[in-house]
Enzyme design. Structure first.
Site, PDB file in Angstrom:
ATOM      1  N   GLU A 134      40.373 -39.270  21.635  1.00 10.30           N
ATOM      2  CA  GLU A 134      39.751 -39.020  20.301  1.00 10.30           C
ATOM      3  C   GLU A 134      41.210 -37.709  20.196  1.00 10.30           C
ATOM      4  OE1 GLU A 134      36.083 -37.072  18.509  1.00 10.30           O
ATOM      5  OE2 GLU A 134      37.351 -35.431  18.118  1.00 10.30           O
TER       6      GLU A 134
ATOM      7  N   GLU B  77      32.142 -35.369  24.231  1.00 12.92           N
ATOM      8  CA  GLU B  77      32.671 -34.223  24.189  1.00 12.92           C
ATOM      9  C   GLU B  77      31.563 -33.325  25.220  1.00 12.92           C
ATOM     10  OE1 GLU B  77      34.699 -32.583  20.777  1.00 12.92           O
ATOM     11  OE2 GLU B  77      36.179 -33.560  20.929  1.00 12.92           O
TER      12      GLU B  77
HETATM   13  C1  IDC Z   1      34.183 -33.361  13.321  1.00  8.93           C
HETATM   14  C2  IDC Z   1      33.597 -34.380  12.052  1.00  8.93           C
HETATM   15  C3  IDC Z   1      32.952 -33.553  10.265  1.00  8.93           C
HETATM   16  C4  IDC Z   1      31.162 -33.710  10.722  1.00  8.93           C
HETATM   17  C5  IDC Z   1      31.240 -32.973  12.318  1.00  8.93           C
HETATM   18  C6  IDC Z   1      29.325 -33.147  12.826  1.00  8.93           C
HETATM   19  O1  IDC Z   1      34.961 -33.751  11.544  1.00  8.93           O
HETATM   20  O2  IDC Z   1      33.158 -34.142   9.304  1.00  8.93           O
HETATM   21  O3  IDC Z   1      30.440 -32.522  10.211  1.00  8.93           O
HETATM   22  O4  IDC Z   1      32.248 -33.537  13.484  1.00  8.93           O
HETATM   23  O5  IDC Z   1      29.490 -33.220  13.741  1.00  8.93           O
HETATM   24  C7  IDC Z   1      35.537 -32.936  17.686  1.00  8.93           C
HETATM   25  C8  IDC Z   1      34.355 -34.418  17.483  1.00  8.93           C
HETATM   26  C9  IDC Z   1      33.813 -34.836  16.156  1.00  8.93           C
HETATM   27  C10 IDC Z   1      34.638 -33.775  14.985  1.00  8.93           C
HETATM   28  C11 IDC Z   1      35.369 -33.758  15.303  1.00  8.93           C
HETATM   29  C12 IDC Z   1      36.376 -32.349  14.160  1.00  8.93           C
HETATM   30  O6  IDC Z   1      34.363 -35.013  19.117  1.00  8.93           O
HETATM   31  O7  IDC Z   1      32.738 -34.966  16.296  1.00  8.93           O
HETATM   32  O8  IDC Z   1      34.157 -34.756  14.277  1.00  8.93           O
HETATM   33  N1  IDC Z   1      36.071 -32.434  16.672  1.00  8.93           N
HETATM   34  O9  IDC Z   1      35.513 -31.330  13.568  1.00  8.93           O
HETATM   35  N2  IDC Z   1      36.556 -32.818  18.647  1.00  8.93           N
HETATM   36  C13 IDC Z   1      36.818 -31.938  18.346  1.00  8.93           C
HETATM   37  C14 IDC Z   1      37.383 -32.106  16.228  1.00  8.93           C
END
Ligand code: IDC
Length: 456
Positions: free
Chosen positions: A374, A282
């Site tokens: 994702e 991202e």
């Molecule tokens: C989130 C995980 C969370 C973690 C965090 C850390 O769910 O447990 O603490 O990352 O960076 C994304 C990202 C993905 C995120 C997810 C939810 O690619 O890494 O995971 N998210 O926030 N993009 C949009 C949402």
């Protein structure tokens, strides 16, 4: 990738010479080798590299002949030889400037061609009229009824992901959570459940780069990713190798790491049909032109090792095609990444991203190959209440557009986006409905329906 290696396509005799009274012990030093590699494919077309190695006595001139699997496979344009084709029979005659081949010398030639249906390797290579009897390649992927068995090596065709029959397919599967935190969730039992109960086509392997990820132990994380690629392959699932950049948002911050990582995983997995590369999860706080520049430096590194794999490129604004930054898909359409066989990433979280994002995807899908590497059923934090209605609308749209997807996450993280209830990964049961969260139950219902992959 599926690489057709004409391994030691040993000629019965030295190039162009009848068998000499060579003692058996010298046989290995005679003959020729042909390496045939499909280096790129696109809708109805392909590019192949042909390498001839003279393992015999020096020759003053050479002529390579081989048979296309059917006359519908045509040489369009060739190089480093004079090419001709009659029916399925192809001839490549040495150019004056490269007619002589010393013992051990090679000639590299190639061509672009077209094909009608599948694109198997040619056969019956001969050099100067002498049949080369060796195998012409890696055996085709066996159709064992699994997603990889049926579809084989994938490629991009138009705006779609296509299978070995050049027909559009949609892959539906799950993303791991960060493998630096949840490696206990990825074991034989959980992978069996994903492949056999969920009937998932795809495992996305989320390898964070920061946050205690790759940068702390490049060799260790590379090994873990490769181990998961193998677990997916063993179960006939595709593996999407996700270089999970997130913070900082500019992928160029990790450019050197990306080159090192992808050179390694692409070389190691080049001969597998199940691998797809996702080069930046991202990008955020960064322009499309900076992302494009990153992509145009990383893609050649992958291509050098694994020429025919599909590569997915992240987009601006947390892979929102730019929408979350007030931009949109037209910045990509007007200035696409200069590479073939690539797709663009779109991510959404159903409780946060709704009609305006869906409208962008609907518009973009007509012009760009998209892959939802994702998405979540919840809010963009990964938590909050699951939005069933928005998730259903999204998945119906992706099904209709044949856009592949992976859901965040196949893990037991204590957050509503996780498919497994907290504590599941401490046990051995991944199959009963009791281990699923609300999100997991919805996704399993969606993913486990029949794929109906087209084969003709
Ligand atoms: C989130 C995980 C969370 C973690 C965090 C850390 O769910 O447990 O603490 O990352 O960076 C994304 C990202 C993905 C995120 C997810 C939810 O690619 O890494 O995971 N998210 O926030 N993009 C949009 C949402």
């Amino acid at each position: 990738m599926k690489r057709f290696l004409a391994l030691l396509a040993t000629c019965a005799t030295v190039l162009g010479l009848t068998a000499l009274a060579a003692p058996q012990s010298a046989v290995a030093a005679t003959g020729c080798r042909v390496d045939y590699t499909v280096t790129n494919t696109w809708q109805g077309g392909f590019q192949a590299a042909v390498k001839i190695t003279n393992l015999g006595a020096p020759v003053a001139g050479w002529k390579l002949e081989f048979a296309m699997p059917d006359a519908g496979q045509r040489v369009a344009q060739g190089w480093n030889a004079t090419w001709s084709q009659s029916g399925s029979a192809v001839t490549a005659t040495a150019p004056d400037w490269n007619a002589a081949l010393a013992t051990g010398a090679t000639a590299d030639l190639g061509f672009t061609g077209s094909f009608a249906a599948a694109n198997p390797a040619p056969s019956a290579f001969t050099l100067n009229g002498v049949t080369c009897t060796g195998s012409t390649g890696e055996p085709p992927v066996v159709d064992d009824g699994t997603p990889v068995g049926i579809n084989g090596q994938l490629h991009v065709c138009g705006v779609n992901l296509c299978n070995q029959y050049d027909r559009p397919v949609q892959l539906r599967g799950m993303s791991t959570h960060g493998i630096q935190w949840f490696s206990q969730c990825y074991n034989a039992a959980s992978m069996d459940a994903l492949a056999h109960d969920w009937k998932a086509d795809l495992l996305r392997i989320a390898m964070y780069v920061q946050e205690d990820g790759y940068e702390t132990d490049p060799a260790g994380f590379t090994d873990r990713v490769n181990g998961l690629v193998d677990m997916a392959e063993d179960r006939g699932m595709y593996a999407l190798i996700d270089f999970h950049t997130l913070t900082p948002g500019d992928p160029n911050y990790n450019l050197d790491r990306a080159k090192t990582f992808f050179a390694s995983v692409a070389a190691r997995n080049a001969d597998k049909a199940n691998v797809i590369y996702e080069i930046a999860n991202e990008p955020n706080g960064v322009s499309w032109s900076a992302i494009k520049s990153y992509a145009e430096q990383v893609i050649p590194v992958i291509r050098a090792a694994d020429p025919d794999a599909v590569i997915v490129v992240g987009t601006r604004g947390w892979s929102s095609l730019g929408v979350s930054d007030g931009s949109g898909e037209s910045e990509i359409i007007n200035n696409p990444v200069n590479a073939t066989n690539i797709m663009y990433t779109f991510h959404f979280y159903a409780a946060s991203h709704k009609d305006d994002y869906r409208a962008a995807v609907s518009r973009a899908a007509a012009q760009l190959p998209l892959f939802v590497t994702e998405f979540g059923t919840v809010s963009a934090t990964g938590g909050g209440t699951m939005d069933r209605a928005s998730t259903t609308t999204w998945l119906d749209l992706l099904d209709q557009l044949k856009i592949s997807y992976a859901n965040w996450t196949y893990s037991d993280a204590p957050e509503t986006s996780a498919a497994l209830r907290p504590g599941t990964c401490e046990g051995t049961d991944y199959s009963t409905s009791g281990v699923l969260t609300e999100s997991g139950a919805l996704l399993k219902d969606r993913i486990s329906t029949p794929d109906h992959f087209p084969t003709g």
